[in-house]
Design an enzyme around this catalytic site. Structure first.
Site, PDB file in Angstrom:
ATOM      1  N   LYS A   1       0.921  -1.180   0.232  1.00  0.00           N
ATOM      2  CA  LYS A   1      -0.208  -0.322  -0.072  1.00  0.00           C
ATOM      3  C   LYS A   1       1.024   1.228  -0.083  1.00  0.00           C
ATOM      4  CE  LYS A   1      -4.285   0.856   0.610  1.00  0.00           C
ATOM      5  NZ  LYS A   1      -5.740   0.395  -0.155  1.00  0.00           N
TER       6      LYS A   1
ATOM      7  N   THR B   1      -4.568  -5.147   1.545  1.00  0.00           N
ATOM      8  CA  THR B   1      -3.560  -3.667   1.715  1.00  0.00           C
ATOM      9  C   THR B   1      -4.469  -2.952   2.150  1.00  0.00           C
ATOM     10  OG1 THR B   1      -4.632  -2.805  -0.874  1.00  0.00           O
ATOM     11  CG2 THR B   1      -2.696  -3.976  -0.932  1.00  0.00           C
TER      12      THR B   1
ATOM     13  N   ARG C   1      30.202  32.726 -10.421  1.00  0.00           N
ATOM     14  CA  ARG C   1      28.841  32.222 -10.978  1.00  0.00           C
ATOM     15  C   ARG C   1      27.962  32.300  -9.631  1.00  0.00           C
ATOM     16  NH1 ARG C   1      28.605  26.368 -13.376  1.00  0.00           N
ATOM     17  NH2 ARG C   1      29.231  25.465 -11.813  1.00  0.00           N
TER      18      ARG C   1
ATOM     19  N   VAL D   1      29.737  21.766  -9.598  1.00  0.00           N
ATOM     20  CA  VAL D   1      29.246  20.474  -8.785  1.00  0.00           C
ATOM     21  C   VAL D   1      29.847  18.949  -7.922  1.00  0.00           C
ATOM     22  CG1 VAL D   1      26.943  19.703  -8.434  1.00  0.00           C
ATOM     23  CG2 VAL D   1      27.240  21.981  -9.557  1.00  0.00           C
TER      24      VAL D   1
ATOM     25  N   HIS E   1      20.224  26.629 -12.156  1.00  0.00           N
ATOM     26  CA  HIS E   1      21.053  28.541 -13.920  1.00  0.00           C
ATOM     27  C   HIS E   1      21.034  30.011 -12.789  1.00  0.00           C
ATOM     28  CE1 HIS E   1      23.239  25.191 -14.944  1.00  0.00           C
ATOM     29  NE2 HIS E   1      22.747  24.915 -15.886  1.00  0.00           N
TER      30      HIS E   1
END
Length: 302
Positions: A13, A60, A175, A230, A259
């Site tokens: 479930k 379930t 940046r 990164v 960005h």
């Protein structure tokens, strides 16, 4: 085996919404959780698939109603372990149970410098856990964070990458860097008997891991830390977690590169392109770079 075929199956479930309030006037105020629970059972119910015999299937609906039971104030990890152990031990035909929970971040309000006894506000990042428990007591336990949004306005660049005829991106040492971190870490515990007795130890570890990730991303408050990519920042964040916490065997990080593009505009007075002085940007999240990796200790399993 099913009629000469190999059948791998589970059923369960998903998206069971559970919220619980514990009234605790003597301990500083009420406590509340809101959990989104998913349960999957690995069980011996082959006839249900091959001949329509449902006699071994755990409904379930039963899973949903069990997931709504929570009498004690516990961490989301401990609740997931309790549920998984219940399903794998209560039903003879169930060999293992998998429980996944996402916790909504309700945070206690502070009013006039004091924690409110029953007031809460919704935070941002979400606490997650995933537990698999077998009938024999074997255990797999992971925690995680979703929607941890981080941004720094400088001390980030991207240079000396592969350039070919398809490359338009200029190199830069200046940046903005923004991402929405999704992470999960797997603990070293492999049996229910190894789980610490403190019902909130995993809550504290969650807070500690988040703090280490944030501090590594940003660096010292006054100077920050330069990020050449990164990828490098992700690796340093993962390494910091493994170096700090010996009960974590591995950690997975997904960090999309969201960005912020410098704006260039023209005007009637100046029809040529005008570039702002790195102070006006267009935030974009599509398309974005996708960077993810798993860092593990030797012989660990993720």
């Amino acid at each position: 085996m099913a009629e000469g075929f190999k059948l791998d199956q589970k059923h369960g479930k998903s998206r069971v919404r559970v919220s619980r309030v514990w009234r605790q006037p003597l301990s500083g105020g009420d406590a509340i959780v809101e959990w989104n629970v998913s349960v999957s059972l690995f069980s011996d119910c082959l006839p249900a698939y091959t001949s329509g015999d449902n006699s071994a299937i755990v409904a379930t609906d039963s899973m949903k109603n069990t997931a709504k039971e929570c009498s004690e104030v516990v961490s989301v990890e401990v609740f997931a372990i309790i549920l998984a152990r219940h399903f794998s031990s209560f039903y003879p035909q169930v060999s293992a149970a998998e429980v996944k929970i996402v916790e909504k971040p309700w945070e206690r309000m502070v009013v006039s410098g004091r924690p409110h006894s029953h007031g809460f506000k919704l935070g941002s990042e979400m606490h997650t856990t995933e537990v698999t428990a077998k009938k024999c007591g074997a255990l797999s336990l992971a925690s995680g964070i979703q929607q941890l949004s981080l941004l720094k306005t400088t001390m980030s660049g991207f240079e000396e990458f592969v350039r070919d005829k398809y490359t338009l991106l200029p190199e830069t040492r200046e940046r903005m860097m923004a991402t929405e971190v999704t992470t999960s870490w797997r603990y070293t515990y492999d049996h229910v008997s190894q789980i610490p007795p403190d019902p909130f130890c995993f809550t504290e570890r969650y807070k500690d891991v988040k703090k280490v990730l944030e501090e590594t991303f940003f660096g010292p408050p006054d100077t920050g830390v330069y990020s050449p990519s990164v990828q490098n920042t992700l690796y340093l964040m993962a390494k910091a977690v493994l170096n700090r916490f010996q009960d974590i065997a591995s950690i997975h990080l997904r960090m999309p590169n969201l960005h912020f593009l410098p704006v260039n505009l023209s005007s009637k007075e100046n029809p040529t392109m005008v570039k702002f002085d790195n102070d006006v940007y267009v935030p974009t999240d599509e398309p974005h770079g996708t960077i993810e990796a798993t860092l593990s200790r030797t012989m660990s399993k993720m």
